[in-house]
Design a protein around this motif. Structure first.
Motif, PDB file in Angstrom:
ATOM      1  N   UNK A  83       0.815  -1.207   0.000  1.00 15.32           N
ATOM      2  CA  UNK A  83       0.000   0.000   0.000  1.00 15.32           C
ATOM      3  C   UNK A  83       0.857   1.270   0.000  1.00 15.32           C
ATOM      4  N   UNK A  84       2.059   1.190   0.556  1.00 12.54           N
ATOM      5  CA  UNK A  84       2.934   2.364   0.554  1.00 12.54           C
ATOM      6  C   UNK A  84       3.342   2.721  -0.876  1.00 12.54           C
ATOM      7  N   UNK A  85       3.513   1.733  -1.722  1.00 13.60           N
ATOM      8  CA  UNK A  85       3.849   2.009  -3.118  1.00 13.60           C
ATOM      9  C   UNK A  85       2.695   2.713  -3.834  1.00 13.60           C
ATOM     10  N   UNK A  86       1.473   2.300  -3.527  1.00 15.02           N
ATOM     11  CA  UNK A  86       0.302   2.972  -4.093  1.00 15.02           C
ATOM     12  C   UNK A  86       0.222   4.421  -3.616  1.00 15.02           C
ATOM     13  N   UNK A  87       0.461   4.660  -2.347  1.00 14.62           N
ATOM     14  CA  UNK A  87       0.426   6.004  -1.793  1.00 14.62           C
ATOM     15  C   UNK A  87       1.504   6.889  -2.441  1.00 14.62           C
ATOM     16  N   UNK A  88       2.692   6.360  -2.605  1.00 12.24           N
ATOM     17  CA  UNK A  88       3.779   7.120  -3.237  1.00 12.24           C
ATOM     18  C   UNK A  88       3.417   7.438  -4.694  1.00 12.24           C
ATOM     19  N   UNK A  89       2.822   6.508  -5.393  1.00 10.70           N
ATOM     20  CA  UNK A  89       2.426   6.740  -6.784  1.00 10.70           C
ATOM     21  C   UNK A  89       1.382   7.853  -6.876  1.00 10.70           C
ATOM     22  N   UNK A  90       0.433   7.887  -5.961  1.00  7.74           N
ATOM     23  CA  UNK A  90      -0.591   8.938  -5.956  1.00  7.74           C
ATOM     24  C   UNK A  90       0.052  10.299  -5.674  1.00  7.74           C
ATOM     25  N   UNK A  91       0.957  10.340  -4.715  1.00  3.79           N
ATOM     26  CA  UNK A  91       1.637  11.599  -4.391  1.00  3.79           C
ATOM     27  C   UNK A  91       2.426  12.102  -5.603  1.00  3.79           C
ATOM     28  N   UNK A  92       3.123  11.215  -6.282  1.00  2.00           N
ATOM     29  CA  UNK A  92       3.902  11.624  -7.453  1.00  2.00           C
ATOM     30  C   UNK A  92       3.011  12.092  -8.604  1.00  2.00           C
ATOM     31  N   UNK A  93       1.867  11.500  -8.743  1.00  7.42           N
ATOM     32  CA  UNK A  93       0.940  11.921  -9.781  1.00  7.42           C
ATOM     33  C   UNK A  93       0.424  13.332  -9.507  1.00  7.42           C
ATOM     34  N   UNK A  94       0.092  13.624  -8.279  1.00  9.66           N
ATOM     35  CA  UNK A  94      -0.360  14.973  -7.914  1.00  9.66           C
ATOM     36  C   UNK A  94       0.780  15.974  -8.106  1.00  9.66           C
ATOM     37  N   UNK A  95       1.976  15.597  -7.710  1.00  5.91           N
ATOM     38  CA  UNK A  95       3.138  16.466  -7.877  1.00  5.91           C
ATOM     39  C   UNK A  95       3.412  16.754  -9.356  1.00  5.91           C
ATOM     40  N   UNK A  96       3.310  15.752 -10.191  1.00  4.32           N
ATOM     41  CA  UNK A  96       3.524  15.949 -11.629  1.00  4.32           C
ATOM     42  C   UNK A  96       2.472  16.892 -12.212  1.00  4.32           C
ATOM     43  N   UNK A  97       1.229  16.780 -11.764  1.00  5.54           N
ATOM     44  CA  UNK A  97       0.177  17.677 -12.246  1.00  5.54           C
ATOM     45  C   UNK A  97       0.445  19.120 -11.828  1.00  5.54           C
ATOM     46  N   UNK A  98       0.913  19.317 -10.599  1.00  3.22           N
ATOM     47  CA  UNK A  98       1.240  20.671 -10.143  1.00  3.22           C
ATOM     48  C   UNK A  98       2.404  21.271 -10.928  1.00  3.22           C
ATOM     49  N   UNK A  99       3.408  20.459 -11.226  1.00  7.19           N
ATOM     50  CA  UNK A  99       4.552  20.933 -12.013  1.00  7.19           C
ATOM     51  C   UNK A  99       4.106  21.299 -13.425  1.00  7.19           C
ATOM     52  N   UNK A 100       3.245  20.512 -14.005  1.00 10.60           N
ATOM     53  CA  UNK A 100       2.740  20.818 -15.338  1.00 10.60           C
ATOM     54  C   UNK A 100       1.969  22.139 -15.349  1.00 10.60           C
ATOM     55  N   UNK A 101       1.151  22.377 -14.343  1.00 14.09           N
ATOM     56  CA  UNK A 101       0.421  23.641 -14.258  1.00 14.09           C
ATOM     57  C   UNK A 101       1.375  24.828 -14.100  1.00 14.09           C
ATOM     58  N   UNK A 102       2.430  24.649 -13.328  1.00 12.24           N
ATOM     59  CA  UNK A 102       3.409  25.727 -13.150  1.00 12.24           C
ATOM     60  C   UNK A 102       4.157  26.008 -14.460  1.00 12.24           C
ATOM     61  N   UNK A 103       4.520  24.973 -15.183  1.00 11.76           N
ATOM     62  CA  UNK A 103       5.214  25.161 -16.466  1.00 11.76           C
ATOM     63  C   UNK A 103       4.315  25.894 -17.458  1.00 11.76           C
ATOM     64  N   UNK A 104       3.047  25.589 -17.472  1.00 11.77           N
ATOM     65  CA  UNK A 104       2.116  26.274 -18.372  1.00 11.77           C
ATOM     66  C   UNK A 104       1.963  27.743 -17.990  1.00 11.77           C
ATOM     67  N   UNK A 105       2.023  28.046 -16.695  1.00  7.71           N
ATOM     68  CA  UNK A 105       1.907  29.448 -16.282  1.00  7.71           C
ATOM     69  C   UNK A 105       3.170  30.237 -16.656  1.00  7.71           C
ATOM     70  N   UNK A 106       4.321  29.575 -16.751  1.00 11.01           N
ATOM     71  CA  UNK A 106       5.558  30.249 -17.175  1.00 11.01           C
ATOM     72  C   UNK A 106       5.510  30.655 -18.638  1.00 11.01           C
ATOM     73  N   UNK A 107       4.752  29.939 -19.422  1.00  9.83           N
ATOM     74  CA  UNK A 107       4.651  30.241 -20.846  1.00  9.83           C
ATOM     75  C   UNK A 107       3.545  31.261 -21.079  1.00  9.83           C
TER      76      UNK A 107
END
Length: 129
Positions: A83-107
């Protein structure tokens, strides 16, 4: 004699007028090309900065994520198991979405375009139409 004299004066005037028009059109074209070249240099610099920051950020993020993931999985494996692997995967998915939104705001719309050149060309078009 006057009609012949007037005909001779009209031809040099017309040729002179057409050559002046051609000279002005060429000067306008050259100034627009220079403006576009200047703005393309600015766009190139902005794009280079964005790529460098993006690559360095990605490398740092990958190292940090690998270290933190290994630590969290090692500490929580006995209590949570897979279950810890599932939790880490969810956290990384949310983090990747936030980074993508930040990159779009830079453009921003004006950082990679040629606003001054396009405005001048629109003005030229409107003046000629």
């Amino acid at each position: 004699m006057q009609p012949e004299n007037q005909g001779q004066e009209a031809r040099p005037g017309l040729v002179h007028g057409v050559s002046g028009l051609a000279r002005n059109a060429f000067a306008l074209f050259v100034s627009r090309v220079e403006l576009a070249a200047l703005e393309m240099g600015e766009v190139r610099d902005n794009l280079a900065r964005l790529v460098i920051v993006g690559v360095l950020g990605t490398i740092a993020l990958c190292f940090a994520l690998a270290c933190w993931t290994a630590l969290v999985v090692a500490l929580c494996w006995d209590a949570m198991g897979w279950k810890i692997l599932l939790l880490v995967a969810v956290v990384y998915t949310v983090l990747a979405a936030l980074i993508l939104l930040r990159a779009r705001s830079l453009l921003s719309p004006d950082s990679l375009s040629l606003p001054a050149t396009l405005a001048e060309l629109r003005g030229d078009r409107d003046a000629l139409m």
